[in-house]
Design a protein around this motif. Structure first.
Motif, PDB file in Angstrom:
ATOM      1  N   UNK A   1       0.822  -1.211   0.000  1.00 19.78           N
ATOM      2  CA  UNK A   1       0.000   0.000   0.000  1.00 19.78           C
ATOM      3  C   UNK A   1       0.857   1.263   0.000  1.00 19.78           C
ATOM      4  N   UNK A   2       2.035   1.212   0.623  1.00 17.46           N
ATOM      5  CA  UNK A   2       2.896   2.395   0.703  1.00 17.46           C
ATOM      6  C   UNK A   2       3.530   2.723  -0.652  1.00 17.46           C
ATOM      7  N   UNK A   3       3.818   1.695  -1.441  1.00 20.87           N
ATOM      8  CA  UNK A   3       4.409   1.937  -2.762  1.00 20.87           C
ATOM      9  C   UNK A   3       3.433   2.666  -3.677  1.00 20.87           C
ATOM     10  N   UNK A   4       2.148   2.514  -3.450  1.00 25.15           N
ATOM     11  CA  UNK A   4       1.145   3.107  -4.331  1.00 25.15           C
ATOM     12  C   UNK A   4       0.570   4.415  -3.803  1.00 25.15           C
ATOM     13  N   UNK A   5       1.099   4.917  -2.716  1.00 20.94           N
ATOM     14  CA  UNK A   5       0.609   6.181  -2.163  1.00 20.94           C
ATOM     15  C   UNK A   5       1.026   7.328  -3.074  1.00 20.94           C
ATOM     16  N   UNK A   6       0.117   8.249  -3.354  1.00 21.49           N
ATOM     17  CA  UNK A   6       0.455   9.380  -4.222  1.00 21.49           C
ATOM     18  C   UNK A   6       1.259  10.473  -3.514  1.00 21.49           C
ATOM     19  N   UNK A   7       1.243  10.487  -2.184  1.00 18.41           N
ATOM     20  CA  UNK A   7       1.952  11.533  -1.449  1.00 18.41           C
ATOM     21  C   UNK A   7       3.463  11.357  -1.614  1.00 18.41           C
ATOM     22  N   UNK A   8       4.142  12.458  -1.898  1.00 21.46           N
ATOM     23  CA  UNK A   8       5.592  12.387  -2.112  1.00 21.46           C
ATOM     24  C   UNK A   8       6.358  12.154  -0.814  1.00 21.46           C
TER      25      UNK A   8
END
Length: 136
Positions: free
Chosen positions: A65-72
């Motif tokens: 889930x963290x790899x797909x987060x949009x937040x930089x």
């Protein structure tokens, strides 16, 4: 995830009973010497505990889930964590080889994983970012 389980096995015995590490206690490979040396504590905190905290944080930052987060900030935190882990590895390997004069096999396993993780994070950053479809 592997790094968390290995750190979990390394951390508690080195504080309680270093002989529980199932690692040779003589010669160049000597986990007891490494985990009980004055170098095994940094700013009053056992290095094994710092490794456990790092592994837990990196497990969260490298979860699918963290790899797909949009937040930089997630990507930057992952890179910073992986870089900090690899930098700590350089310091700890120096200490093992040139200050203590012994190598801990459990520590070496974590060192390999930390450097490998940095390579994975850097490789992932080099790939083009694609949108992942969200399930409705």
């Amino acid at each position: 995830m592997r790094s968390t389980s290995t750190s979990t096995r390394t951390a508690p015995p080195s504080w309680a009973d270093p002989s529980a590490l199932a690692c040779p206690a003589t010669g160049v490979v000597n986990c007891t010497l490494v985990t009980t040396s004055s170098w095994s504590v940094l700013f009053g905190v056992p290095v094994a505990l710092l490794g456990l905290i790092w592994a837990a944080a990196m497990t969260l930052l490298t979860a699918p889930w963290a790899w797909h987060r949009p937040e930089t900030w997630v990507d930057r935190a992952r890179l910073a964590g992986a870089g900090a882990g690899a930098a700590m590895v350089l310091y700890l390997v120096y200490v093992e080889l040139f200050r203590i004069g012994a190598i801990c096999l459990w520590c070496t396993g974590i060192h390999v994983l930390a450097v490998t993780l940095l390579g994975v994070v850097l490789a992932a950053r080099a790939l083009p970012r694609t949108e992942v479809p969200v399930r409705a």
